[in-house]
Design a protein around this motif. Structure first.
Motif, PDB file in Angstrom:
ATOM      1  N   GLU A 182      33.796  22.379  44.914  1.00 43.91           N
ATOM      2  CA  GLU A 182      34.487  23.299  45.813  1.00 43.91           C
ATOM      3  C   GLU A 182      35.929  23.569  45.374  1.00 43.91           C
ATOM      4  OE1 GLU A 182      33.865  22.603  49.967  1.00 43.91           O
ATOM      5  OE2 GLU A 182      31.699  22.440  49.710  1.00 43.91           O
ATOM      6  N   ILE A 183      36.081  23.790  44.070  1.00 40.89           N
ATOM      7  CA  ILE A 183      37.360  24.179  43.487  1.00 40.89           C
ATOM      8  C   ILE A 183      37.279  25.678  43.221  1.00 40.89           C
ATOM      9  CG2 ILE A 183      38.906  23.918  41.495  1.00 40.89           C
ATOM     10  CD1 ILE A 183      37.731  21.040  41.223  1.00 40.89           C
ATOM     11  N   GLY A 184      38.268  26.408  43.665  1.00 41.60           N
ATOM     12  CA  GLY A 184      38.251  27.852  43.538  1.00 41.60           C
ATOM     13  C   GLY A 184      38.529  28.325  42.124  1.00 41.60           C
ATOM     14  N   PHE A 185      38.004  29.524  41.801  1.00 42.51           N
ATOM     15  CA  PHE A 185      38.246  30.104  40.480  1.00 42.51           C
ATOM     16  C   PHE A 185      38.194  31.623  40.541  1.00 42.51           C
ATOM     17  CE2 PHE A 185      33.657  29.244  40.652  1.00 42.51           C
ATOM     18  CZ  PHE A 185      33.128  30.484  40.320  1.00 42.51           C
ATOM     19  N   PHE A 186      38.791  32.229  39.531  1.00 40.63           N
ATOM     20  CA  PHE A 186      38.752  33.670  39.311  1.00 40.63           C
ATOM     21  C   PHE A 186      38.010  33.867  38.006  1.00 40.63           C
ATOM     22  CE2 PHE A 186      40.196  37.619  37.512  1.00 40.63           C
ATOM     23  CZ  PHE A 186      40.422  38.460  38.593  1.00 40.63           C
ATOM     24  N   PHE A 187      36.954  34.681  38.020  1.00 37.43           N
ATOM     25  CA  PHE A 187      36.152  34.886  36.812  1.00 37.43           C
ATOM     26  C   PHE A 187      36.070  36.368  36.496  1.00 37.43           C
ATOM     27  CE2 PHE A 187      32.143  35.774  34.647  1.00 37.43           C
ATOM     28  CZ  PHE A 187      32.254  34.932  33.554  1.00 37.43           C
ATOM     29  N   TRP A 188      36.535  36.742  35.315  1.00 40.66           N
ATOM     30  CA  TRP A 188      36.422  38.114  34.847  1.00 40.66           C
ATOM     31  C   TRP A 188      35.516  38.143  33.625  1.00 40.66           C
ATOM     32  CZ3 TRP A 188      38.770  40.043  30.123  1.00 40.66           C
ATOM     33  CH2 TRP A 188      38.454  41.378  29.891  1.00 40.66           C
ATOM     34  N   SER A 189      34.502  38.995  33.690  1.00 40.52           N
ATOM     35  CA  SER A 189      33.594  39.153  32.561  1.00 40.52           C
ATOM     36  C   SER A 189      33.672  40.571  32.044  1.00 40.52           C
ATOM     37  CB  SER A 189      32.154  38.856  32.981  1.00 40.52           C
ATOM     38  OG  SER A 189      31.289  39.112  31.891  1.00 40.52           O
ATOM     39  N   GLY A 190      33.894  40.676  30.771  1.00 36.86           N
ATOM     40  CA  GLY A 190      33.889  41.973  30.129  1.00 36.86           C
ATOM     41  C   GLY A 190      32.539  42.300  29.540  1.00 36.86           C
ATOM     42  N   GLU A 191      31.637  41.332  29.507  1.00 36.91           N
ATOM     43  CA  GLU A 191      30.339  41.546  28.864  1.00 36.91           C
ATOM     44  C   GLU A 191      29.185  41.542  29.858  1.00 36.91           C
ATOM     45  OE1 GLU A 191      30.038  38.702  25.702  1.00 36.91           O
ATOM     46  OE2 GLU A 191      31.503  39.763  24.483  1.00 36.91           O
ATOM     47  N   ASN A 233      44.219  32.790  48.576  1.00 40.22           N
ATOM     48  CA  ASN A 233      43.542  31.508  48.739  1.00 40.22           C
ATOM     49  C   ASN A 233      44.061  30.522  47.698  1.00 40.22           C
ATOM     50  OD1 ASN A 233      41.686  29.330  48.728  1.00 40.22           O
ATOM     51  ND2 ASN A 233      40.181  30.637  49.724  1.00 40.22           N
ATOM     52  N   ASP A 234      44.796  29.532  48.155  1.00 42.45           N
ATOM     53  CA  ASP A 234      45.407  28.572  47.220  1.00 42.45           C
ATOM     54  C   ASP A 234      44.408  27.579  46.622  1.00 42.45           C
ATOM     55  OD1 ASP A 234      44.978  27.001  49.442  1.00 42.45           O
ATOM     56  OD2 ASP A 234      47.039  26.286  49.603  1.00 42.45           O
ATOM     57  N   LYS A 235      43.123  27.701  46.977  1.00 43.00           N
ATOM     58  CA  LYS A 235      42.095  26.859  46.358  1.00 43.00           C
ATOM     59  C   LYS A 235      41.804  27.289  44.922  1.00 43.00           C
ATOM     60  CE  LYS A 235      39.524  25.637  50.525  1.00 43.00           C
ATOM     61  NZ  LYS A 235      38.232  25.787  51.211  1.00 43.00           N
ATOM     62  N   ILE A 236      42.202  28.523  44.563  1.00 43.73           N
ATOM     63  CA  ILE A 236      41.932  29.013  43.209  1.00 43.73           C
ATOM     64  C   ILE A 236      42.831  28.257  42.231  1.00 43.73           C
ATOM     65  CG2 ILE A 236      42.097  30.991  41.644  1.00 43.73           C
ATOM     66  CD1 ILE A 236      41.087  32.733  43.913  1.00 43.73           C
ATOM     67  N   LYS A 237      42.197  27.510  41.340  1.00 42.60           N
ATOM     68  CA  LYS A 237      42.928  26.658  40.393  1.00 42.60           C
ATOM     69  C   LYS A 237      42.731  27.064  38.944  1.00 42.60           C
ATOM     70  CE  LYS A 237      44.230  23.928  43.735  1.00 42.60           C
ATOM     71  NZ  LYS A 237      45.533  24.169  44.315  1.00 42.60           N
ATOM     72  N   VAL A 238      41.682  27.831  38.658  1.00 44.42           N
ATOM     73  CA  VAL A 238      41.341  28.180  37.281  1.00 44.42           C
ATOM     74  C   VAL A 238      40.988  29.663  37.205  1.00 44.42           C
ATOM     75  CG1 VAL A 238      39.880  27.605  35.291  1.00 44.42           C
ATOM     76  CG2 VAL A 238      40.287  25.886  37.046  1.00 44.42           C
ATOM     77  N   ALA A 239      41.415  30.301  36.107  1.00 43.35           N
ATOM     78  CA  ALA A 239      41.022  31.691  35.854  1.00 43.35           C
ATOM     79  C   ALA A 239      40.294  31.735  34.518  1.00 43.35           C
ATOM     80  CB  ALA A 239      42.251  32.593  35.820  1.00 43.35           C
ATOM     81  N   PHE A 240      39.184  32.459  34.493  1.00 42.12           N
ATOM     82  CA  PHE A 240      38.391  32.614  33.279  1.00 42.12           C
ATOM     83  C   PHE A 240      38.400  34.082  32.859  1.00 42.12           C
ATOM     84  CE2 PHE A 240      36.653  28.936  35.400  1.00 42.12           C
ATOM     85  CZ  PHE A 240      36.376  28.054  34.364  1.00 42.12           C
ATOM     86  N   GLU A 283      45.675  40.441  39.286  1.00 39.08           N
ATOM     87  CA  GLU A 283      44.523  40.143  40.138  1.00 39.08           C
ATOM     88  C   GLU A 283      44.374  38.650  40.389  1.00 39.08           C
ATOM     89  OE1 GLU A 283      40.811  42.071  39.794  1.00 39.08           O
ATOM     90  OE2 GLU A 283      41.679  43.972  39.130  1.00 39.08           O
ATOM     91  N   VAL A 284      44.650  37.843  39.370  1.00 38.35           N
ATOM     92  CA  VAL A 284      44.579  36.386  39.550  1.00 38.35           C
ATOM     93  C   VAL A 284      45.624  35.941  40.571  1.00 38.35           C
ATOM     94  CG1 VAL A 284      44.963  34.155  38.428  1.00 38.35           C
ATOM     95  CG2 VAL A 284      43.584  35.888  37.285  1.00 38.35           C
ATOM     96  N   LEU A 285      46.855  36.439  40.428  1.00 34.56           N
ATOM     97  CA  LEU A 285      47.919  36.063  41.370  1.00 34.56           C
ATOM     98  C   LEU A 285      47.602  36.527  42.790  1.00 34.56           C
ATOM     99  CD1 LEU A 285      51.165  36.679  39.315  1.00 34.56           C
ATOM    100  CD2 LEU A 285      50.148  34.499  39.969  1.00 34.56           C
TER     101      LEU A 285
END
Length: 180
Positions: free
Chosen positions: A38-47, A123-130, A115-117
């Motif tokens: 339950e650790i938040g993340f931001f995921f962007w996929s270009g593919e 939501n301050d749970k977001i800890k990682v961006a991909f 967008e990550v910011l």
């Protein structure tokens, strides 16, 4: 974490490899772990599309092959169907509360950082961006010198990590060198 003894809050990692070397699988495994913890993340996929990304993620969380989900539950027992439904709902809940964000398509480094910011502010749970698919950052797409543009992208993301105390994982596909 066991091998690397964890990461710090401002780590920038670049995962690079040739096509088919497991880069997306590594990212999928990371996303699976983050959801389970339950650790938040931001995921962007270009593919991959968001739908493809979620199908692979739900398959990993449910311990089944992704193709079985893509075939719309073909010949799955009720226990597997229940797992798929559970993890689908869990991902949906995490998206609704803003702790998991999926994006797809082309964007600039500045857009990605913004967008990550914005997601992290909500939501301050977001800890990682991909960022999966470095070549689809507009700076790289529009560049005359691709290597120089990739260097700029990496430097911008590294600075972002340090300033914002945010982990960022960037996936880059290596292409075979041309013979002269």
């Amino acid at each position: 974490d066991t091998l690397m003894q964890g990461t710090t809050e401002n780590d920038f990692m670049c995962v690079a490899g040739i096509p088919g070397s497991g880069k997306s699988s590594l990212i999928n495994t990371s996303l699976k772990y983050l959801i389970e913890q339950e650790i938040g993340f931001f995921f962007w996929s270009g593919e991959m599309t968001i739908l493809q990304t979620k199908a692979r993620l739900i398959a990993a969380l449910s311990n089944i092959e992704a193709w079985r989900i893509e075939k719309k539950f073909t010949k799955l027992n009720q226990d597997l169907k229940d797992k798929i439904i559970f993890w689908s709902k869990k991902i949906h809940e995490l998206e609704q509360d803003g702790s998991v964000v999926f994006r797809e398509g082309k964007m600039s480094v500045n857009q990605f950082q913004g967008e990550v910011l914005q997601a992290r502010f909500k939501n301050d749970k977001i800890k990682v961006a991909f960022a999966d698919a470095m070549r689809l950052f507009t700076e790289v797409l529009d560049a005359r010198d691709e290597e120089q543009a990739m260097g700029k992208v990496c430097r911008a993301l590294r600075t972002f990590c340090n300033v914002r105390k945010m982990r960022v994982v960037l996936v880059a596909q290596l292409v075979k060198a041309r013979r002269s």
